[in-house]
Design an enzyme around this catalytic site. Sequence first.
Site, PDB file in Angstrom:
ATOM      1  N   TYR A  68      -0.277 -77.183 -16.315  1.00 12.92           N
ATOM      2  CA  TYR A  68      -1.351 -76.452 -15.877  1.00 12.92           C
ATOM      3  C   TYR A  68      -2.450 -76.646 -16.269  1.00 12.92           C
ATOM      4  O   TYR A  68      -2.783 -76.969 -17.661  1.00 12.92           O
ATOM      5  CB  TYR A  68      -1.488 -74.822 -15.553  1.00 12.92           C
TER       6      TYR A  68
ATOM      7  N   SER B 234      -8.301 -66.939 -27.166  1.00 14.29           N
ATOM      8  CA  SER B 234      -8.076 -67.423 -27.949  1.00 14.29           C
ATOM      9  C   SER B 234      -8.150 -66.923 -29.427  1.00 14.29           C
ATOM     10  O   SER B 234      -8.959 -65.550 -29.238  1.00 14.29           O
ATOM     11  CB  SER B 234      -9.089 -68.762 -28.087  1.00 14.29           C
TER      12      SER B 234
ATOM     13  N   GLN C  73     -14.442 -70.340 -31.951  1.00 14.65           N
ATOM     14  CA  GLN C  73     -13.549 -69.773 -30.771  1.00 14.65           C
ATOM     15  C   GLN C  73     -13.816 -69.370 -30.620  1.00 14.65           C
ATOM     16  O   GLN C  73     -13.453 -68.346 -28.892  1.00 14.65           O
ATOM     17  CB  GLN C  73     -12.755 -69.180 -31.264  1.00 14.65           C
TER      18      GLN C  73
ATOM     19  N   HIS D 160     -15.182 -68.943 -26.299  1.00 17.32           N
ATOM     20  CA  HIS D 160     -14.460 -69.670 -25.765  1.00 17.32           C
ATOM     21  C   HIS D 160     -14.281 -68.235 -23.759  1.00 17.32           C
ATOM     22  O   HIS D 160     -14.455 -68.770 -23.576  1.00 17.32           O
ATOM     23  CB  HIS D 160     -12.790 -69.642 -25.676  1.00 17.32           C
TER      24      HIS D 160
ATOM     25  N   GLU E  88      -3.926 -67.240 -34.397  1.00 14.12           N
ATOM     26  CA  GLU E  88      -3.207 -68.544 -33.115  1.00 14.12           C
ATOM     27  C   GLU E  88      -4.121 -70.009 -34.050  1.00 14.12           C
ATOM     28  O   GLU E  88      -3.167 -70.866 -34.633  1.00 14.12           O
ATOM     29  CB  GLU E  88      -3.851 -68.797 -31.856  1.00 14.12           C
ATOM     30  N   HIS E  89      -4.990 -69.837 -34.597  1.00 14.50           N
ATOM     31  CA  HIS E  89      -5.817 -70.509 -35.683  1.00 14.50           C
ATOM     32  C   HIS E  89      -5.690 -69.773 -36.469  1.00 14.50           C
ATOM     33  O   HIS E  89      -6.174 -69.137 -37.311  1.00 14.50           O
ATOM     34  CB  HIS E  89      -7.207 -71.397 -35.058  1.00 14.50           C
TER      35      HIS E  89
ATOM     36  N   ASP F  32      -8.556 -78.797 -32.043  1.00 12.53           N
ATOM     37  CA  ASP F  32      -8.360 -78.856 -30.501  1.00 12.53           C
ATOM     38  C   ASP F  32      -8.783 -80.514 -30.161  1.00 12.53           C
ATOM     39  O   ASP F  32      -8.341 -81.081 -28.621  1.00 12.53           O
ATOM     40  CB  ASP F  32     -10.202 -78.470 -30.284  1.00 12.53           C
TER      41      ASP F  32
ATOM     42  N   GLU G  84      40.561 -61.045 -26.920  1.00 15.05           N
ATOM     43  CA  GLU G  84      39.463 -60.140 -26.023  1.00 15.05           C
ATOM     44  C   GLU G  84      40.456 -59.607 -24.102  1.00 15.05           C
ATOM     45  O   GLU G  84      39.378 -59.426 -23.312  1.00 15.05           O
ATOM     46  CB  GLU G  84      38.866 -61.288 -25.759  1.00 15.05           C
TER      47      GLU G  84
ATOM     48  N   HIS H 163      41.799 -67.323 -20.422  1.00 13.32           N
ATOM     49  CA  HIS H 163      41.761 -68.085 -21.187  1.00 13.32           C
ATOM     50  C   HIS H 163      43.236 -68.845 -22.483  1.00 13.32           C
ATOM     51  O   HIS H 163      43.244 -69.756 -22.643  1.00 13.32           O
ATOM     52  CB  HIS H 163      40.839 -67.526 -22.011  1.00 13.32           C
TER      53      HIS H 163
END
Length: 430
Positions: free
Chosen positions: A129, A237, A259, A262, A327-328, A361, A415, A420
């Site tokens: 996207y 951001s 930032q 944004h 984030e940054h 970026d 078990e 098994h």
Amino acid sequence: MRTIALTEETRKNVLENLLKRSPSSYGKFEDAVAEIVENVRNNKDAAVFEYTKRFDGADINAGNIKVTKEEIDEALKQVDPKLMEVMVKSMKNIRAFHEKQKQLSWFDTTPDGTILGQRVTPLDSAGLYVPGGKAAYPSSVLMNIIPAEVAGVNRIVMVTPPGKDGKVNPVTLAAAHIAGATEVYKVGGAQAIAALAFGTESIPKVNKIAGPGNIYVALAKKAVYGHVSIDSIAGPSEIMVLADESANAKFVAADLLSQAEHDELACAILVTTSMELAEEVSKLTEEFIAGLSRKEILQKSIDNYGYILVADSMDDAVDVVNEIAPEHLEIQTINPFETMTKIRNAGAIFIGEYSSEPLGDYFAGPNHVLPTNGTAKFFSPLSVDDFIKKSSIISYSREALEPVYKDIVQFAECEKLTAHANSIRVRFED
């Protein structure tokens, strides 16, 4: 910018304020997103075309939803050749960085006939996207497509909202072309995520969805998770600058605003041990905002989510960085590499005063799709790893199984899983 002495109480208050920005806090949008997702799942193309007309003002149909080669050729002619050169340089850096992330399959063998290993294969398809409409984000195109291309994904499907004229921004298309997208569709918002997750008559479903978007996109990715894989649920951001008295106040102020522009929900935080730096940065941010084009967004972002935190010591400053997990993160200290070794939680770390956030970026190579809202404590940047899957390989000979088969039988019977146990035991019955 508001300047606050860093204490246990102020740290708690800042964290609470920042967490309000998380997509998980926007429950009021979830019903609307769920309705869109379900409508697309049931009515496919018809729902996609209806929402594209309603939200983007574009007349999209089965005949024009997929971008054609002619549209790509037209876009390439419209893009400034100098910008194309820059995008190609950036693409080479991004590809070189992500090539180093590739993993190989491996196998271990023993003389008795045991073979254990891991097979690494790319996903068959990925849907990426990219925000669109009037705006163009070619950097997001490159950052999303190139890791998938390097991983070896066969179908790399980009979706992006069209303009009212039913066209995709030419710069976005040009970036998709050089990066390696195999298909591009003119659809955005939650309806695009639903179309990728469930498929429509025009858009075949994919195995994984990645890429940033608005709150509707984020919540749609959350809603379809499980039907497909997703990278993460991105929030607004954010940037933190960790600085001491050696930092250049002008650089710090400029980087904080890089930032904040944004989004009104973006946050910018300076953590410093220097009150003198704090005061100078606060003054400079106001001066910079007055001369920048997105001043209204910048001002709201700084007013609501901008902070200067003054710590008593660098250890206290580092602690709050690790707690917020930005984030940054920029480190502008006397010994930035030494400071970096104390950082455990951050999406991307920019070291030194000439490593400003926009370098990451656009150009350096590491991915700019990063964990937000504290999720850097457990998420990583988008990478080649997001577009591969691993299969375990197990092969035993009779010679290898015989010495251990009774151990396996005992484990299974412990078990109460007798079938098994039986599937092992029958191989050694006379």
